[in-house]
Design an enzyme around this catalytic site. Sequence first.
Site, mmCIF file in Angstrom:
data_model
loop_
_atom_site.group_PDB
_atom_site.id
_atom_site.type_symbol
_atom_site.label_atom_id
_atom_site.label_comp_id
_atom_site.label_asym_id
_atom_site.label_seq_id
_atom_site.Cartn_x
_atom_site.Cartn_y
_atom_site.Cartn_z
ATOM 1 N N LYS A 152 0.904 -1.126 -0.007
ATOM 2 C CA LYS A 152 -0.006 -0.006 0.072
ATOM 3 C C LYS A 152 1.014 1.307 -0.119
ATOM 4 O O LYS A 152 0.545 2.219 -0.891
ATOM 5 C CB LYS A 152 -0.740 -0.097 1.262
ATOM 6 C CG LYS A 152 -1.890 -1.089 1.052
ATOM 7 C CD LYS A 152 -2.875 -1.129 2.478
ATOM 8 C CE LYS A 152 -3.842 -2.085 2.432
ATOM 9 N NZ LYS A 152 -4.676 -2.277 3.587
ATOM 10 N N SER A 166 -0.657 0.804 5.964
ATOM 11 C CA SER A 166 -0.965 -0.095 7.177
ATOM 12 C C SER A 166 -1.979 -1.129 6.922
ATOM 13 O O SER A 166 -2.517 -0.987 5.845
ATOM 14 C CB SER A 166 -1.299 1.003 8.347
ATOM 15 O OG SER A 166 -1.583 0.120 9.407
ATOM 16 N N ASP A 167 -1.678 -2.206 7.384
ATOM 17 C CA ASP A 167 -2.700 -3.418 7.376
ATOM 18 C C ASP A 167 -2.882 -4.107 8.571
ATOM 19 O O ASP A 167 -2.075 -4.336 9.263
ATOM 20 C CB ASP A 167 -2.301 -4.248 6.032
ATOM 21 C CG ASP A 167 -3.541 -5.087 5.804
ATOM 22 O OD1 ASP A 167 -4.205 -4.633 4.940
ATOM 23 O OD2 ASP A 167 -3.619 -6.276 6.082
ATOM 24 N N GLN A 168 -3.971 -4.393 8.737
ATOM 25 C CA GLN A 168 -4.395 -5.363 9.804
ATOM 26 C C GLN A 168 -4.882 -6.523 9.605
ATOM 27 O O GLN A 168 -5.894 -6.649 8.873
ATOM 28 C CB GLN A 168 -5.268 -4.616 11.115
ATOM 29 C CG GLN A 168 -5.277 -5.355 12.385
ATOM 30 C CD GLN A 168 -6.196 -4.518 13.268
ATOM 31 O OE1 GLN A 168 -7.290 -4.290 13.104
ATOM 32 N NE2 GLN A 168 -5.536 -3.850 14.355
ATOM 33 N N ALA A 173 0.475 -4.220 10.732
ATOM 34 C CA ALA A 173 1.605 -3.710 10.070
ATOM 35 C C ALA A 173 1.566 -2.116 9.513
ATOM 36 O O ALA A 173 0.584 -2.025 9.217
ATOM 37 C CB ALA A 173 2.020 -4.809 8.975
#
Length: 201
Positions: free
Chosen positions: A61, A77-79, A114
């Site tokens: 991203k 960011s990613d979850q 992250a």
Amino acid sequence: MSQNTPPTVQRTVVLGSTSRYRRELLSRLNLPFEVAAPDVDETPQAGESPRDLALRLALAKARAVAERFPQAVVIGSDQVADLAGQPLGKPGEHARAVEQLRQMRGQTVVFQTALAVVCLATGFEQVDLAPVKVLFRPLSDDEIENYLQAEKPYDCAGSAKSEGLGIALLEAIENDDPTALVGLPLIRTARMLRAAGVQLL
């Protein structure tokens, strides 16, 4: 500032996310920023762990948005909710949210959050992970249904908003970056922005 100190270039900060939760969190740093959709395929790869998936997507991203804003410092960011090594994504609708919460009741779920910060102009790139251990209460079906009707958290990984009524679903939270569970670990974000040359205070 001494005469020998070169002036700092304050680069534009871009949040590569359409999440209103991340936008609200980043605004706490009192920093002007823009928002851009990353347009990244979030499909897990075969055999990919939730941890690796979150790290890969956060960086993808940030890189995707940095291609459009090469002079900017870009945050990605990613979850991914990690239940015994299995990724739980955003439920999207009620039936899947019921299924997720039934799977998680009485279990410890690790929310793998992250973060990536990228600046193409300077070659800066950092990635970090803020895992959050969450112990869910042994929820009844009625509690699950009542919660979902009240909060409708269908855009949240793991079907729960800890910053809202979802806190009543939980027994304990263990982490070192308090906003990571909401979706953006601000201690790490501030650290990485400073490393990228962004002045915060």
